[in-house]
Design an enzyme around this catalytic site. Sequence first.
Site: not given
Ligand code: G3I
Length: 355
Positions: A169, A210, A246, A275, A277
């Site tokens: 990104e 990516n 996405h 990725e 969806d």
């Molecule tokens: O790890 C913390 C945890 O300690 C905490 O208790 C919990 C409570 O909210 O949050 C956890 O972190 C979360 C993390 O995923 C792990 O589960 C974050 O809040 C959450 O925002 C994060 O979301 C991820 C997101 O990237 C962040 O931008 C998604 O799972 C993940 O699927 C998503 O993936 C991204 C790609 O890397 C790049 N392209 C876009 C894609 C979708 O956003």
Amino acid sequence: MPRNRLGLAGALAAVLIAAGIATGTPAQAHEEPRTQAHERPATLAQLAERHGRYFGSATDNPELTDTAYTKILGREFDMITPGNGMKWYATEPRQGVFDWTNGDQIVNLAHANHQRVRAHTLVWHSQLPDWLTSGTWTADELRAVLKKHITTEVRHYRGKVYSWDVVNEAFNEDGTYRDTIWYRTLGPGYIADALRWAHQADPHAKLYLNDYNIEATGPKSDAYYALAKQLKAQHVPLDGIGLQAHLALQYGYPTTLEDNLRRFSRLGLDTALTEVDVRMQLPATDAKLTEQATWYRDLTGACLAVRGCVGVTIWDYTDRYSWIPAVFPGEGAALPWDEQLNTKPAYHALREALR
Ligand code: G3I
């Protein structure tokens, strides 16, 4: 609830057949490709392999205790992407202290299931540890931090992963460089540096840039095209461009996807849908799920039509673990399996596209 589901499935099957999207159920005229051993329908991975492609899914560590989920994950796909486990906050939570727990768990599971791994991601502006974002760095200091992170992580997974999303990104929608800690401090050269360091650490891994919203041609995708051309001319080790895909029904299908994939191929690059969806405004109706199915079919068809497009990865396979509802309230139902792990029309459309 089960009665509703059966009714819905029947109605959708009729709609799909009418729309020319066969559902792949045993009752229909088309012969399903079968694996030889057990007469099971071929998996998405097996269907993709017949085209020399892979079919992958993202996954995330907390989901791996869900055995109904891991059963399908281990069976249906031949490429796995860790959704979070290899990101900087997870792998270098304190400066110079590396933690491979989550990444290793996913790599080990993938290998146990004879799956390859698209590793994700080394250089991004998001999900960075606090020590990094709250520090003040000179360019030389930050370059050393970045080099150490890339070198250490890529070496750790050397020989164990198929590819790396090296930089994620990097561009804005208008095709200008995104204002990140990397760009601000190091200038645009951080991208070539990152690719070179990653290549030194694992010369066999395929190295990708990516991004999202680069499926159609347009300013952002043009920026990648121009950068890729420049990097190739400079012999920077870039192997591929990852189009996240996405997508959202309300914004329309990216009709220039196939042409876009093709122009990157002509630069000698691999491409991949990394990725995928296809979200929608909830509630999901039969009509929306049918439209979603055609999008899954068409984007897979676009990849198959372009020699350099090596595979498709969906951003987890089930609505049970989709990132979308948390980020886009009121939207979801984006994946080919629903929250109960039942297949949706999109799943059958994928099979049709891969047949
Ligand atoms: O790890 C913390 C945890 O300690 C905490 O208790 C919990 C409570 O909210 O949050 C956890 O972190 C979360 C993390 O995923 C792990 O589960 C974050 O809040 C959450 O925002 C994060 O979301 C991820 C997101 O990237 C962040 O931008 C998604 O799972 C993940 O699927 C998503 O993936 C991204 C790609 O890397 C790049 N392209 C876009 C894609 C979708 O956003």
